[in-house]
Write a protein that holds these residues in place. Structure first.
Motif, PDB file in Angstrom:
ATOM      1  N   ALA A  57     104.649  20.059  -3.124  1.00 40.79           N
ATOM      2  CA  ALA A  57     104.712  20.625  -4.475  1.00 40.79           C
ATOM      3  C   ALA A  57     104.554  19.536  -5.524  1.00 40.79           C
ATOM      4  N   ALA A  58     105.151  18.382  -5.297  1.00 43.52           N
ATOM      5  CA  ALA A  58     105.029  17.279  -6.250  1.00 43.52           C
ATOM      6  C   ALA A  58     103.594  16.760  -6.303  1.00 43.52           C
ATOM      7  N   LEU A  59     102.927  16.733  -5.158  1.00 41.99           N
ATOM      8  CA  LEU A  59     101.526  16.311  -5.140  1.00 41.99           C
ATOM      9  C   LEU A  59     100.656  17.293  -5.915  1.00 41.99           C
ATOM     10  N   ASP A  60     100.866  18.578  -5.677  1.00 48.63           N
ATOM     11  CA  ASP A  60     100.094  19.587  -6.402  1.00 48.63           C
ATOM     12  C   ASP A  60     100.292  19.448  -7.910  1.00 48.63           C
ATOM     13  N   ALA A  61     101.533  19.190  -8.316  1.00 50.85           N
ATOM     14  CA  ALA A  61     101.823  19.039  -9.749  1.00 50.85           C
ATOM     15  C   ALA A  61     101.117  17.809 -10.326  1.00 50.85           C
ATOM     16  N   ALA A  64      97.466  18.601 -10.722  1.00 49.08           N
ATOM     17  CA  ALA A  64      97.263  19.551 -11.826  1.00 49.08           C
ATOM     18  C   ALA A  64      97.410  18.873 -13.181  1.00 49.08           C
ATOM     19  N   GLU A  65      98.384  17.965 -13.303  1.00 47.50           N
ATOM     20  CA  GLU A  65      98.624  17.318 -14.591  1.00 47.50           C
ATOM     21  C   GLU A  65      97.554  16.289 -14.929  1.00 47.50           C
ATOM     22  N   HIS A  66      97.183  15.464 -13.955  1.00 44.51           N
ATOM     23  CA  HIS A  66      96.327  14.318 -14.259  1.00 44.51           C
ATOM     24  C   HIS A  66      94.860  14.530 -13.900  1.00 44.51           C
ATOM     25  N   ARG A  67      94.552  15.492 -13.057  1.00 42.18           N
ATOM     26  CA  ARG A  67      93.184  15.840 -12.681  1.00 42.18           C
ATOM     27  C   ARG A  67      92.343  14.609 -12.309  1.00 42.18           C
ATOM     28  N   PRO A  68      92.774  13.859 -11.325  1.00 44.30           N
ATOM     29  CA  PRO A  68      92.020  12.667 -10.942  1.00 44.30           C
ATOM     30  C   PRO A  68      90.676  13.024 -10.312  1.00 44.30           C
ATOM     31  N   ALA A  69      89.712  12.150 -10.516  1.00 40.33           N
ATOM     32  CA  ALA A  69      88.405  12.323  -9.893  1.00 40.33           C
ATOM     33  C   ALA A  69      88.374  11.756  -8.483  1.00 40.33           C
ATOM     34  N   ALA A  70      89.334  10.876  -8.171  1.00 37.25           N
ATOM     35  CA  ALA A  70      89.357  10.224  -6.869  1.00 37.25           C
ATOM     36  C   ALA A  70      90.774   9.764  -6.565  1.00 37.25           C
ATOM     37  N   VAL A  71      90.986   9.408  -5.296  1.00 35.94           N
ATOM     38  CA  VAL A  71      92.272   8.895  -4.833  1.00 35.94           C
ATOM     39  C   VAL A  71      92.050   7.542  -4.173  1.00 35.94           C
ATOM     40  N   ILE A 102      95.717  14.758   1.444  1.00 37.90           N
ATOM     41  CA  ILE A 102      94.324  15.178   1.591  1.00 37.90           C
ATOM     42  C   ILE A 102      94.166  16.659   1.265  1.00 37.90           C
ATOM     43  N   GLU A 103      95.076  17.488   1.752  1.00 37.36           N
ATOM     44  CA  GLU A 103      94.973  18.921   1.482  1.00 37.36           C
ATOM     45  C   GLU A 103      95.208  19.220   0.003  1.00 37.36           C
ATOM     46  N   ALA A 104      96.134  18.496  -0.627  1.00 42.04           N
ATOM     47  CA  ALA A 104      96.362  18.688  -2.061  1.00 42.04           C
ATOM     48  C   ALA A 104      95.132  18.267  -2.855  1.00 42.04           C
ATOM     49  N   ALA A 105      94.509  17.160  -2.452  1.00 45.09           N
ATOM     50  CA  ALA A 105      93.309  16.685  -3.146  1.00 45.09           C
ATOM     51  C   ALA A 105      92.182  17.709  -3.030  1.00 45.09           C
ATOM     52  N   LEU A 111      87.468  15.191  -4.215  1.00 47.26           N
ATOM     53  CA  LEU A 111      86.872  15.027  -2.889  1.00 47.26           C
ATOM     54  C   LEU A 111      86.456  13.596  -2.563  1.00 47.26           C
ATOM     55  N   ASP A 112      86.880  12.630  -3.350  1.00 46.79           N
ATOM     56  CA  ASP A 112      86.571  11.224  -3.079  1.00 46.79           C
ATOM     57  C   ASP A 112      87.866  10.463  -2.799  1.00 46.79           C
ATOM     58  N   VAL A 113      87.946   9.828  -1.637  1.00 45.56           N
ATOM     59  CA  VAL A 113      89.146   9.096  -1.237  1.00 45.56           C
ATOM     60  C   VAL A 113      88.755   7.706  -0.748  1.00 45.56           C
ATOM     61  N   VAL A 114      89.406   6.694  -1.297  1.00 42.44           N
ATOM     62  CA  VAL A 114      89.301   5.331  -0.784  1.00 42.44           C
ATOM     63  C   VAL A 114      90.598   5.050  -0.030  1.00 42.44           C
ATOM     64  N   PHE A 115      90.480   4.785   1.260  1.00 38.47           N
ATOM     65  CA  PHE A 115      91.658   4.659   2.114  1.00 38.47           C
ATOM     66  C   PHE A 115      91.853   3.223   2.562  1.00 38.47           C
TER      67      PHE A 115
END
Length: 328
Positions: A57-61, A64-71, A102-105, A111-115
């Protein structure tokens, strides 16, 4: 296109340096960290969300708040000894937490993740210079959990169009030369800060874990990359994805290893002080020699490890060690 990036583990050592590099490159880094090993004082370059990856829930929030283009995903438990003793803790935190992320993203359309992975996925590859195609055979739950996350990213890439850049590397050292952020762990487990603690009397002596390995001086050999070089690669990885390129794995290393005793000798030279040492037993799960090259990263990302000499890494770390600090 949004220039907001969610940085998990952004209050930690590497994550905080990544946030500085992102801000310098014109991005808006949003740190997400539970502060279990990170520091609130290290969050200096953008907004802060205190949350745990196990809290969906915290990840979803946050999305939703910051709307990042990538992680940029750095958050993980990473102590080899602890991973050997408590594997469930590593599978739960690293793997279950990453699945939540990943599921929250994906649900948020990010859909862009740098791991930030690890060369611990390779296991003990004595005498080899590892590359992206070297078979993976981790020796402990830390390396195994990171390999599982790599597999997870590939699976979600196939099913949901998630794209990822994965970086594998060994030891990270040094500090921001501007002194804004640095390396400080609780408890401290990294070799160079432990040596510096012994140099300035914060601990009685450095314990060398294992002196009977089949190496020239009997101590383990590892590759080292300067933290500023490392995070530069992560920014380049982000830009790779933003350019629409396909998922890719990159190793980051100098191709040269240093033994524990060689790092100690370099520290004596840089600090001009003695290093008190005592010999201790081997730690379970430690490999003998681990080094990797970075041919692909240099060719495809244009990456160069400019600061990754041992003397430079120790000099920058020593400067932070003397002048920098965080408060919980």
């Amino acid at each position: 296109m949004s220039r907001t990036v969610l940085v998990t583990g952004g209050a930690g050592y590497i994550g905080s340096h990544a946030c500085k590099a992102l801000a310098a490159a014109g991005y808006r880094p949003v740190t997400l960290d539970n502060l279990s090993t990170g520091w609130r004082d290290a969050v200096k370059f953008g907004p802060f969300v205190q949350a745990d990856l196990l809290d969906r829930a915290a990840l979803d929030a946050a999305f939703a708040e910051h709307r990042p283009a990538a992680v940029l995903h750095f958050a993980a438990l990473s102590q080899v000894g602890e991973a050997m003793a408590e594997p469930g803790k590593y599978w739960r935190n690293n793997v279950s937490g990453s699945l939540n992320l990943i599921e929250a993203a994906i649900d948020a359309g990010c859909l862009d993740v740098v791991f930030s992975s690890t060369c611990a996925t390779y296991g003990d590859r004595d005498g080899e210079v590892l590359d992206e195609d070297t078979p993976q055979a981790p020796l402990n739950a830390y390396g195994a959990s990171k390999r599982a996350i790599e597999d997870m990213l590939a699976d979600f890439g196939a099913s949901h169009g998630l794209r990822s850049v994965i970086f594998r590397y060994f030891n990270v050292a040094g500090a921001d030369p501007d002194g804004e952020v640095g390396e400080h762990h609780r408890p401290e487990t990294h070799l160079i800060p432990l040596i510096l603690d012994a140099v300035d009397g914060k601990r009685a002596a450095l314990t060398v874990h294992g002196t009977d390995y089949p190496t020239p001086d009997g101590t383990c050999i590892r590759d080292y990359v300067h933290v500023m070089d490392l995070v530069d690669a992560h920014v380049r990885g982000l830009e790779w994805l933003r350019a629409g390129k396909a998922s890719r794995v990159f190793c980051l290393g100098t191709g040269d290893g240093f033994s524990v005793r060689e790092v100690v000798d370099a520290t004596r030279h840089v600090t001009n002080r003695p290093v008190p040492m005592v010999d201790g037993p081997r730690r379970g799960g430690d490999a003998v020699k681990l080094v990797c090259g970075s041919t692909r990263a240099k060719a495809e990302l244009g990456w160069q490890p400019h600061r990754s000499t041992m003397k430079q890494m120790i000099a920058d770390a020593w400067r932070w060690h003397q002048n920098g600090s965080y408060q919980a």
